[in-house]
Enzyme design. Structure first.
Site: not given
Length: 205
Positions: A64-65, A68, A70, A74, A84, A157
Site C-alpha cells: 500500500h505504501d 500510491v 512509490g 508516506s 494518506e 486497487p
C-alpha cells in the site's frame, strides 16, 4: 508454489519503486547505522512471534505504501489534515506500530539516519522470510516523502473496481494483467497462510 508467488511479489515491488531506485544500494547504512537490518529483524520477529498474522500485515503495508507515490513511507504520516492512511482504499491496513517500534529503536542508536521508507521495506522482507518465503537483499537509501493526502490513494486497487479498472490501475504502474493476478493472489495467500498453518513455528528464525 508458495515460494514462486512470493518471488513474483518481490519483482512487482521493483516496478513500484519510483525513479530513485537507481540511487539505492545494499548496505547503504553500513557506515552510518550498521545495525539497521538486525534491529528491524528483531522487532519483526518479536511481532510475528506474538501474532503470526503480522507477517501478512507487514507485506500488505509495504504494498500500500509503494502503490500510491512509490515506496516513500508516506502512508505512515499522521501530521497532515487528511493523511494518506485515512483513505478508504487503505482501510484495514495495519502494522504501523511495528514500524514505529523499529524506528524508535533506530532513532535511539542512529538518530536522523534511517528513513521510515527503508524500515517498511526491510520489515516486509523479514516478514516474507518468517512466512517461509525466500531471503533476499534489500537495497536501501530511500528518502521519506513529506506529502501525505488521502486523495492520492485514489489509484489504489479497490474491491469494488471492475476488472477493467484494475487493469488500468496496474497498467499505469507499468504492470501487466499477469502481475495483477499474481499480486492479488499473493496478498490473499499470505494472509490465509497465517490463519491455517498451525504447524509453522516462527521461532526457528
Amino acid at each position: 508454489m508458495a515460494r514462486f508467488v512470493f518471488l513474483s511479489l518481490l519483482f512487482l515491488f521493483l516496478f513500484l519503486i519510483d525513479g530513485s531506485k537507481s540511487q539505492l544500494h545494499v548496505g547503504f547504512y553500513s557506515n552510518t547505522c550498521p545495525q539497521v537490518e538486525s534491529t528491524v529483524h528483531d522487532v519483526v520477529r518479536e511481532a510475528v512471534l506474538f501474532d503470526r498474522t503480522k507477517a501478512a500485515v507487514l507485506l500488505r503495508l509495504h504494498f500500500h505504501d509503494c502503490f500510491v507515490e512509490g515506496c516513500d513511507g508516506s502512508i505512515l504520516i499522521n501530521t497532515t489534515q487528511n493523511p494518506e492512511k485515512t483513505a478508504f482504499p487503505h482501510a484495514g491496513v495495519k502494522g504501523f506500530e511495528v514500524i514505529e517500534r523499529a524506528k524508535a529503536q533506530l532513532e535511539a542508536s542512529c538518530p536522523g539516519v534511517v528513513s521510515c521508507a527503508d524500515i517498511v521495506a526491510l520489515a516486509a522482507r523479514d516478514a516474507i522470510v518468517m512466512a517461509n518465503g525466500p531471503a533476499y537483499q534489500v537495497p536501501t537509501g530511500r528518502r521519506d516523502g513529506f506529502v501525505s493526502d488521502k486523495s492520492l490513494a485514489g489509484n489504489m486497487p479497490d474491491v469494488n473496481d471492475s476488472i477493467q479498472q484494475l487493469k488500468t490501475k496496474f497498467l499505469n504502474k507499468g504492470l501487466t494483467e499477469k502481475d495483477l493476478v499474481l499480486l492479488s493472489g499473493t496478498l490473499s495467500i499470505s494472509l490465509l497462510h497465517y490463519k491455517t498453518q498451525t504447524q509453522h513455528d516462527p521461532r526457528r528464525y
